[in-house]
Scaffold this active site. Structure first.
Site, PDB file in Angstrom:
ATOM      1  NE  ARG A  63      -2.580  -1.210   3.167  1.00  0.00           N
ATOM      2  CZ  ARG A  63      -3.171  -1.437   4.329  1.00  0.00           C
ATOM      3  NH1 ARG A  63      -4.378  -1.011   4.541  1.00  0.00           N
ATOM      4  NH2 ARG A  63      -2.553  -2.088   5.289  1.00  0.00           N
ATOM      5  CE  LYS A 169      -0.791 -21.957  10.141  1.00  0.00           C
ATOM      6  NZ  LYS A 169       0.032 -21.190  11.063  1.00  0.00           N
ATOM      7  CG  ASP A 198       1.952 -26.948   6.917  1.00  0.00           C
ATOM      8  OD1 ASP A 198       3.049 -26.777   7.482  1.00  0.00           O
ATOM      9  OD2 ASP A 198       0.960 -27.413   7.506  1.00  0.00           O
ATOM     10  CG  HIS A 199       6.747 -22.893   7.864  1.00  0.00           C
ATOM     11  ND1 HIS A 199       5.642 -22.631   8.615  1.00  0.00           N
ATOM     12  CD2 HIS A 199       7.763 -23.009   8.743  1.00  0.00           C
ATOM     13  CE1 HIS A 199       5.977 -22.587   9.892  1.00  0.00           C
ATOM     14  NE2 HIS A 199       7.266 -22.808  10.004  1.00  0.00           N
ATOM     15  CE  LYS A 203       9.646 -26.102  10.627  1.00  0.00           C
ATOM     16  NZ  LYS A 203      10.529 -25.071  11.136  1.00  0.00           N
ATOM     17  CD  GLU A 237       5.778 -21.625  18.300  1.00  0.00           C
ATOM     18  OE1 GLU A 237       6.414 -20.797  17.647  1.00  0.00           O
ATOM     19  OE2 GLU A 237       4.550 -21.696  18.303  1.00  0.00           O
ATOM     20  CG  ASP A 256      -0.786 -20.446  14.980  1.00  0.00           C
ATOM     21  OD1 ASP A 256      -0.738 -19.970  13.831  1.00  0.00           O
ATOM     22  OD2 ASP A 256       0.178 -20.376  15.783  1.00  0.00           O
ATOM     23  CG  HIS A 261       2.660 -26.237  11.389  1.00  0.00           C
ATOM     24  ND1 HIS A 261       2.661 -25.946  10.050  1.00  0.00           N
ATOM     25  CD2 HIS A 261       2.843 -25.044  12.025  1.00  0.00           C
ATOM     26  CE1 HIS A 261       2.829 -24.636   9.884  1.00  0.00           C
ATOM     27  NE2 HIS A 261       2.933 -24.075  11.063  1.00  0.00           N
ATOM     28  CE  LYS A 361       2.325 -18.783  19.066  1.00  0.00           C
ATOM     29  NZ  LYS A 361       3.461 -19.027  18.195  1.00  0.00           N
TER      30      LYS A 361
END
Ligand code: BG6
Length: 510
Positions: A63, A169, A198-199, A203, A237, A256, A261, A361
């Protein structure tokens, strides 16, 4: 001498020699967080390993009203800050920056998309690109449908070459919205042009699950209900929200991490051998697993799932605030920052084997691992006393950090008597290959440029995952089971431990 500069015979053949076709990659959200932390550094590393062809160009959009020069400066700063390989090679960087341009695009303005179309045409002509385009939506999910519709309105879904759209995602917030999103995308791009990232699938260690299972003869015969007691998947995490409060508070740990994942890891561990490592074969097998997961309904949800939210506490020696004190989080927020559940896969291979997943988390540390817990030996040849220090065999696939695999087994303690103790056999990527694995985004961007969707999620996988998750979400929104709390730095609320204790098991302490 730094490790990566040392001559390394073990690293021979590790280079990805594939080179992408000439194409323009349009990044929507080019000055955002994902682009700066992941995409631009990944493009730099691909350029460094010579995977980008001469006719490659990037058009950043956003933007803000930026000049090409300002966008190049932004990209250079981010690459310096976030590239996994350092120091930065100035010549490679200069050549990459040269291929970057910027177009201001407001998603609601069709004229902006027409300006973009003109820019792409110009790049095709000047850089001899045969109309190949990749549209990368590094933007909030709420924008995907509008972007697709505007691309179509500006005629950007047709060109002489290929057109691919990459989306991140979450793919929808539930089954209904995921289907609606797919439907809109399909009006503009066919399914084989939709690349859902989906990273985790990018991996190295996640891909290695398949290599481990299907490139070796000795593991598949034991990979089933006959010898496996249970499977535990942990995606932990230590970090909190990192300024993503407004996204996370609407999402929660179940959507999430677990929906994507977590269930992707279940699919890779549990799938049948595909005929070949090829997109249709791999994704067909994954979707079969996802569809075979026994739905949790009614009371099952209270007995088989746990949700929790962190309160203030200590993580890695630092005092941290509670979830509800995070910026952009509602003061009474019921959103879970920890999710755990038990699921069963109703097929012959996995009948009766519980899969436990936990994700959260502000847990004690960052670790993702899959633990395959084997059954006890059927008979205690050495007697109970000799075996009292022995745990059943377990195989741990460590996805991150300290990527590797370890196998726990019983060995005789060297002494006169006969005592057995558990020991570990360890494989570590770093010591075996002496190189750091490439970033997931490098692999996935290159796959997308080459047109290999094997490591991207297909619409039916996403839907199968939501089918399992939706009833749980609904029950959680109705307060069943109740939300537990845990001090930051602990392994979730007490109910997480009780979930396994009820089955006579306990979570592995990574
Ligand atoms: C993302 C989630 O998909 O994965 C984040 O949205 C999470 O909340 C991240 O932090 C974890 O990824 P990684 O690669 O650090 O395990």
């Amino acid at each position: 001498m730094k490790v990566e500069e040392a001559p390394n015979p073990l690293a021979e053949g590790l280079h990805d020699y594939r080179v992408a076709d000439p194409a323009v990659m349009v990044i929507f959200g080019a000055t955002g967080d994902l682009s700066g932390r992941k995409l631009l550094p990944a493009l730099y590393n691909l350029a460094k390993q010579r995977s980008l062809p001469a006719g490659f160009a990037v058009v950043g959009t956003g933007r803000d009203d930026l000049t090409d020069q300002a966008f190049r400066k932004h990209a250079a700063d981010k690459i310096h800050e976030f590239s996994r390989t350092q120091p930065i090679d100035d010549r490679v960087l200069a050549a990459l920056l040269d291929s970057l341009t910027y177009v201001k695009v407001e998603f609601s303005k069709l004229e902006d998309f027409k300006t973009l179309a003109a820019k792409l045409q110009e790049l095709d002509n000047t850089r001899l690109i045969p109309g190949n385009r990749i549209f990368y939506c590094a933007t909030p999910p709420t924008t995907y449908e509008l972007i697709a519709v505007q691309l179509q309105a500006a005629g950007l879904n047709t060109s002489p070459g290929f057109r691919r759209i990459v989306i991140e995602k979450p793919f929808g917030l539930d089954l209904k919205s995921a289907r609606a999103l797919t439907e809109t995308l399909h009006k503009v791009f066919p399914e084989d042009s939709v690349y859902r990232i989906d990273h985790y699938l990018g991996k190295e260690t996640v891909q290695n699950i398949l290599a481990f299972r299907f490139a070796n003869a000795i593991f598949e015969p034991v990979w089933n209900t006959n010898l496996i007691d249970s499977v535990q998947i942990t995606v932990a995490e230590d970090i909190g929200l990192e300024n993503r409060g407004s996204y996370y508070d609407r999402t929660g740990a179940l959507r999430d991490i677990v929906q994507n994942h977590g269930l992707q890891l279940v699919a890779l561990v549990a799938m049948e051998p595909p005929l070949a490592f090829e997109a249709t074969a791999v994704r067909d097998e994954k979707v079969k697993v996802l569809r075979a997961i026994r739905p949790l309904i009614g009371e099952d949800i209270e007995q088989s799932t746990v949700r929790g939210q962190y309160a203030k506490g200590w993580v890695l020696g630092e005092q941290v605030g509670g979830y509800r004190e995070e910026p952009d989080v509602a003061p009474e927020s019921p959103t879970e920052t920890f999710a755990a559940l038990r699921l069963f896969i109703d097929n012959w291979r996995w009948a009766g084997v519980p899969f436990y997943i936990r994700a959260g988390k502000r847990l004690p540390k960052r670790i993702t691992e899959i633990r395959i817990q084997f059954k006890r030996p059927p008979h205690l040849t050495f007697g109970r006393e000799a075996m009292k220090e022995v745990d059943p065999n377990a195989l741990t696939l460590r996805i991150q950090p300290e990527e590797g695999i370890s196998l726990k087994f019983g060995a005789k303690v060297p002494s006169a008597g006969l005592r057995i103790r558990s020991v570990t056999m360890d494989f570590q990527y770093m010591t075996s290959f002496l190189v750091e694995a490439p970033e997931a985004y490098e692999r996935l961007l290159l796959d997308c440029m080459i047109g290999d969707p094997t490591l991207f999620t297909r619409a039916d996988e996403v839907e199968a995952a939501w089918m399992f998750i939706d009833p749980i979400e609904e029950s959680w929104r109705n307060g069943r089971p109740p939300l537990g709390t845990y001090p930051a730095g602990m392994w979730g609320p007490p109910a997480a431990a009780q979930l396994l204790q009820a089955d006579g098991r306990e979570w592995h302490r990574p």
